[in-house]
Motif scaffolding. Structure first.
Motif, mmCIF file in Angstrom:
data_model
loop_
_atom_site.group_PDB
_atom_site.id
_atom_site.type_symbol
_atom_site.label_atom_id
_atom_site.label_comp_id
_atom_site.label_asym_id
_atom_site.label_seq_id
_atom_site.Cartn_x
_atom_site.Cartn_y
_atom_site.Cartn_z
ATOM 1 N N LYS B 10 0.987 -1.074 0.097
ATOM 2 C CA LYS B 10 -0.072 -0.035 -0.034
ATOM 3 C C LYS B 10 0.830 1.095 -0.026
ATOM 4 O O LYS B 10 1.972 1.275 0.516
ATOM 5 C CB LYS B 10 -0.952 -0.027 1.354
ATOM 6 N N HIS B 69 -3.994 -7.883 3.404
ATOM 7 C CA HIS B 69 -4.666 -6.773 2.913
ATOM 8 C C HIS B 69 -4.450 -5.692 4.001
ATOM 9 O O HIS B 69 -4.885 -4.512 3.719
ATOM 10 C CB HIS B 69 -6.404 -7.087 2.926
ATOM 11 N N GLU B 72 -0.998 -4.624 1.860
ATOM 12 C CA GLU B 72 -1.015 -4.769 0.569
ATOM 13 C C GLU B 72 -2.174 -4.506 -0.178
ATOM 14 O O GLU B 72 -3.426 -4.807 0.261
ATOM 15 C CB GLU B 72 -0.376 -6.165 0.244
ATOM 16 N N ASP B 73 -2.305 -4.084 -1.637
ATOM 17 C CA ASP B 73 -3.390 -3.905 -2.515
ATOM 18 C C ASP B 73 -3.174 -5.037 -3.410
ATOM 19 O O ASP B 73 -1.968 -5.417 -3.656
ATOM 20 C CB ASP B 73 -3.176 -2.749 -3.135
#
Lengths: 86, 86
Positions: B10, B69, B72-73
């Motif tokens: 992210k 999640h 991270e995307d």
């Protein structure tokens, strides 16, 4: 400009990470997955006079640092002002 | 069908791998690169009755295993019979 590089293990090269992910997915019930390959994704912001120049520079970066050409393939696209090309 | 998943840190999350790559590129003379983010690329071959079903299954795989999640995307596209859609 933005360059998006994908580095993958060559088809003939063993990919233990991919095998592990496949086994993990099967354990979770995703048995429909028959093959997994895991690679790297690299996103870069860079200055370049033209898309052509950016492409040459990123190609050189892949050859010199980002990919190990003995065991890995790479591909990339360049985004300039919202236009994306492979 | 083939699913291609990209998992990236992210934007608000530190990316030490990206910083290291950026420094390595600068050392090699690629000082035009101002920002690097490093993520994962996962390519999977899977069976599914429809593209819609494949999309739902891959979404579930990302949530359960492929991406964290919190930090991270992820995004993916599905290729069916040569058609690719995001």
């Amino acid at each position: 400009m933005i360059a998006r590089v994908i580095v993958t293990p060559k088809p003939v090269v063993n990919d233990p990470q991919g095998i592990t992910v496949k086994q993990g997915l099967a354990t979770l019930g995703f048995s429909e997955v028959s093959d997994v390959r895991v690679g790297k994704y690299i996103e870069m912001r860079l200055e370049a006079g033209s898309e052509h120049e950016a492409r040459e520079r990123v190609e050189a970066m892949c050859k010199q640092l980002l990919a190990n050409h003995v065991i890995e393939d790479y591909r990339f696209d360049i985004e300039t002002d919202g236009h994306k090309r492979r």
